[in-house]
Design an enzyme around this catalytic site. Structure first.
Site, PDB file in Angstrom:
ATOM      1  N   ALA A   1       0.695  -1.211  -0.227  1.00 21.63           N
ATOM      2  CA  ALA A   1      -0.082  -0.209  -0.142  1.00 21.63           C
ATOM      3  C   ALA A   1       0.788   1.292  -0.114  1.00 21.63           C
ATOM      4  O   ALA A   1       0.315   2.153  -0.067  1.00 21.63           O
ATOM      5  CB  ALA A   1      -0.964   0.030   1.539  1.00 21.63           C
TER       6      ALA A   1
ATOM      7  N   GLY B   1       9.880   7.346   2.917  1.00 18.76           N
ATOM      8  CA  GLY B   1      11.046   7.068   3.731  1.00 18.76           C
ATOM      9  C   GLY B   1      11.684   5.598   3.515  1.00 18.76           C
ATOM     10  O   GLY B   1      12.252   5.860   3.746  1.00 18.76           O
ATOM     11  N   ASN B   2      10.131   4.847   3.070  1.00 20.63           N
ATOM     12  CA  ASN B   2      11.196   3.384   3.421  1.00 20.63           C
ATOM     13  C   ASN B   2      10.852   3.618   1.604  1.00 20.63           C
ATOM     14  O   ASN B   2      10.047   3.100   1.233  1.00 20.63           O
ATOM     15  CB  ASN B   2      10.312   2.203   4.081  1.00 20.63           C
TER      16      ASN B   2
ATOM     17  N   ALA C   1      11.789   1.338  -0.430  1.00 22.99           N
ATOM     18  CA  ALA C   1      11.041  -0.327  -1.393  1.00 22.99           C
ATOM     19  C   ALA C   1       9.418   0.143  -1.260  1.00 22.99           C
ATOM     20  O   ALA C   1       8.649  -0.454  -2.452  1.00 22.99           O
ATOM     21  CB  ALA C   1      11.344  -1.086  -0.448  1.00 22.99           C
ATOM     22  N   SER C   2       8.692   0.220   0.523  1.00 26.74           N
ATOM     23  CA  SER C   2       7.796   0.728   0.307  1.00 26.74           C
ATOM     24  C   SER C   2       6.556   1.482  -1.022  1.00 26.74           C
ATOM     25  O   SER C   2       5.561   1.187  -1.401  1.00 26.74           O
ATOM     26  CB  SER C   2       7.208   0.605   1.393  1.00 26.74           C
TER      27      SER C   2
ATOM     28  N   ARG D   1       1.438   1.808  11.557  1.00 26.51           N
ATOM     29  CA  ARG D   1       2.402   0.654  12.356  1.00 26.51           C
ATOM     30  C   ARG D   1       1.936   0.890  13.918  1.00 26.51           C
ATOM     31  O   ARG D   1       1.799   0.229  15.177  1.00 26.51           O
ATOM     32  CB  ARG D   1       4.099   0.787  12.552  1.00 26.51           C
TER      33      ARG D   1
ATOM     34  N   GLU E   1      11.156   2.535  17.303  1.00 25.41           N
ATOM     35  CA  GLU E   1      10.596   1.029  16.695  1.00 25.41           C
ATOM     36  C   GLU E   1      11.581   0.054  17.162  1.00 25.41           C
ATOM     37  O   GLU E   1      11.595  -0.563  16.291  1.00 25.41           O
ATOM     38  CB  GLU E   1      11.339   2.075  15.412  1.00 25.41           C
TER      39      GLU E   1
ATOM     40  N   HIS F   1      15.606   2.604   9.719  1.00 25.87           N
ATOM     41  CA  HIS F   1      16.187   2.056  10.700  1.00 25.87           C
ATOM     42  C   HIS F   1      17.711   1.553  10.789  1.00 25.87           C
ATOM     43  O   HIS F   1      18.588   1.416   9.647  1.00 25.87           O
ATOM     44  CB  HIS F   1      15.227   0.319  10.436  1.00 25.87           C
TER      45      HIS F   1
ATOM     46  N   CYS G   1      14.906  -7.929   8.923  1.00 25.43           N
ATOM     47  CA  CYS G   1      13.410  -7.439  10.269  1.00 25.43           C
ATOM     48  C   CYS G   1      12.095  -7.933  10.515  1.00 25.43           C
ATOM     49  O   CYS G   1      10.967  -8.049  11.523  1.00 25.43           O
ATOM     50  CB  CYS G   1      12.289  -6.499   9.105  1.00 25.43           C
TER      51      CYS G   1
HETATM   52  O1  SUG Z   1       7.802  -0.013   9.180  1.00 22.82           O
HETATM   53  N1  SUG Z   1       7.616  -1.545   6.108  1.00 22.82           N
HETATM   54  C1  SUG Z   1       7.918  -1.641   7.419  1.00 22.82           C
HETATM   55  C2  SUG Z   1       9.495  -2.281   7.405  1.00 22.82           C
HETATM   56  C3  SUG Z   1       9.302  -1.834   8.096  1.00 22.82           C
HETATM   57  C4  SUG Z   1      11.452  -2.780   8.398  1.00 22.82           C
HETATM   58  N2  SUG Z   1      11.291  -3.562   9.319  1.00 22.82           N
HETATM   59  C5  SUG Z   1      13.182  -3.060  10.642  1.00 22.82           C
HETATM   60  N3  SUG Z   1      13.805  -2.215   9.292  1.00 22.82           N
HETATM   61  N4  SUG Z   1      13.049  -3.607  11.024  1.00 22.82           N
HETATM   62  C6  SUG Z   1       7.413  -0.167   7.495  1.00 22.82           C
HETATM   63  O2  SUG Z   1       8.342   1.203   6.840  1.00 22.82           O
HETATM   64  C7  SUG Z   1       5.018  -1.415   4.650  1.00 22.82           C
HETATM   65  C8  SUG Z   1       3.835  -1.358   4.539  1.00 22.82           C
HETATM   66  C9  SUG Z   1       3.747  -0.604   3.053  1.00 22.82           C
HETATM   67  O3  SUG Z   1       3.797   0.368   2.478  1.00 22.82           O
HETATM   68  O4  SUG Z   1       2.015  -1.740   2.552  1.00 22.82           O
HETATM   69  C10 SUG Z   1       6.002  -0.843   5.457  1.00 22.82           C
HETATM   70  O5  SUG Z   1       4.982  -1.244   6.872  1.00 22.82           O
END
Ligand code: SUG
Length: 439
Positions: A17, A22-23, A25-26, A136, A172, A245, A363
């Site tokens: 979704a 900031g992530n 891949a997400s 989260r 976190e 992280h 993770c």
């Molecule tokens: O919090 N991704 C998680 C990934 C967590 C990774 N954890 C560690 N590095 N320890 C986050 O960003 C993506 C959900 C979405 O986009 O559907 C997500 O929540």
């Protein structure tokens, strides 16, 4: 004492979704079709592999999703089906937020201190408040119940409340914490934060999720010896490159730290503080010229599990994406063949479904260092065994959908299927009624 790894089982609504700013891949995979069954089986296969290395392995269950109690708290009303239809129509992003299978990333479930490092001789758990991302922030209440059911003996395990969910205390969990072996069998704890009131340099583009105030509070709650804690800040430009992280850019175990040279804002000072407290610390650094931060983020080289095998050798469990990049693959070869560090083997595993959301092998697991008597006090059904593994694989094959699209999140039968699946899972694990729908 040995370290047990408690992995999160991927939930039935695993989807993409694009929820985590900031992530990288997400954000990149927003809207892609997900494969919940394959995702859960990949996770279980990783757990079985880690167990085959002689490492103690455990299970933490997924959470109830979509989480209707959150939607009701936000004013949505009516039958479950009517409510889902209304949210899907008026705020599909909110529906995605309450549907994420994000509790699978149990490195963010809590921070843990082993009994030998705690002033009162108990194992300490503080569930992370995860306040940085709304999807989260709804995890901690159920996480707390799950941890209490998994580690039930109050004489051995202390469960703290999550920190106040204010910006000042953004927490976190273990993704920003590493325990090393210090002198006389006790640990040295490295806490890494992205932001603090006292230090001005902050990322410009992406949020820094962990704060120094939160890390200090957790260290206090766990009764750690202040002379055996080190607090370090992440480099702001690394956060801006997608290092949301610390476990995206560093991993440590025993007396070994594997880190990118751009992990810490004050690199020399941080390494000196660790070396001073950890005799014989092996620091394995990867240079910018070998692997740029962007490549580390894309391949998740550092989001590997660094595991101490029963014979003392260290094994790295990496995502397959690391082997597919020639520069990263050759760095891994170099590390494993260098006798100057104890990392002796590398294994590449397929957790691609989780990786597309920015969740690598590290993770997916919460590290819980336990003495033998504490391990014996863990809820038995939460521990890996070949029998439990087969039961869980069968459960996933029967209960999970093959693929999932955003529109499916509004399907009332997905809600019913997921609740039925989780209801059965609590019986398989023997953890009692941890979900809202069971209470
Ligand atoms: O919090 N991704 C998680 C990934 C967590 C990774 N954890 C560690 N590095 N320890 C986050 O960003 C993506 C959900 C979405 O986009 O559907 C997500 O929540």
């Amino acid at each position: 004492m040995r370290e047990a790894n408690f992995d999160g089982i991927v939930g039935p609504t695993h989807n993409y979704a694009g929820l985590s700013y900031g992530n990288v891949a997400s954000q990149r995979n927003e809207g892609a079709v997900s494969h919940p069954r394959a995702a859960a089986l990949q996770g279980l296969a990783k757990m079985a592999f880690v167990a085959s290395l002689g490492i103690e392995q455990g299970y933490l269950p997924p959470h109830e999703r979509p989480h209707l109690p959150t939607l009701r708290r936000l004013g949505f009303r009516g039958s479950d089906a009517a409510l889902l239809a209304e949210v899907a129509r008026s705020d599909p992003t909110l529906l995605a937020r309450v549907s994420s299978a994000s509790p699978m990333w149990t490195a963010n479930a809590a921070t843990v201190a082993p009994s030998r490092d705690a002033a009162d001789g108990r194992v300490h758990f503080t569930p992370a408040n995860l306040r940085a991302m709304f999807h989260r922030s709804i995890e901690p209440a159920v996480t707390a119940r799950v941890l209490a059911a998994t580690f039930p003996d109050a004489n051995r395990f202390t469960h703290h409340e999550p920190l106040p969910a204010a910006e000042l205390f953004g927490d976190e969990g273990a993704a920003n914490h590493t325990r090393f072996d210090g002198p006389d069998g006790k640990g040295v704890h490295l806490f890494v934060h992205g932001r603090s009131e006292r230090e001005p340099d902050a990322p410009r583009r992406y949020p820094a999720r962990q704060t120094l105030n939160a890390s200090e509070a957790v260290a206090r709650l766990h009764g750690l010896d202040p002379s055996r804690t080190v607090f370090a800040r992440q480099r702001a430009d690394s956060i801006d490159a997608g290092v949301f992280h610390n476990d995206v850019i560093a991993v440590g175990a025993g007396r070994t730290l594997l880190a990118h040279e751009h992990a810490f804002a004050e690199r020399e000072k941080t390494l000196a503080a660790l070396r001073e407290r950890i005799p014989g610390l092996a620091v394995v650094e990867v240079r910018m010229a070998e692997v740029p931060v962007e490549t580390a983020v894309r391949t998740y080289l550092f989001n590997s599990q660094l595991l101490e095998r029963p014979d003392g050798r260290l094994a790295l469990v990496l995502p397959v994406e690391s082997r597919e990049d020639p520069a990263v693959a050759s760095v891994v070869d170099r590390i494993v063949s260098d006798p100057a560090n104890p990392i002796a083997e590398a294994h590449f595993l397929d957790v691609r479904e989780s990786m597309r959301n920015g969740g690598g092998p590290a993770c997916l697991r919460l590290r819980v260092p336990l003495e033998d008597a504490e391990l014996a006090a863990v809820n038995p059904g939460s521990r890996f065994s070949p029998g439990q593994h087969a039961t869980l694989e069968d459960w996933v094959r029967r209960r999970y959908r093959e693929d999932l699209r955003a529109a499916d999140l509004a399907d009332p039968s997905l809600l019913v299927e997921s609740r039925d699946a989780l209801d059965e899972l609590t019986r398989i694990l023997g953890i009692g009624s941890v979900y809202d729908f069971q209470r």
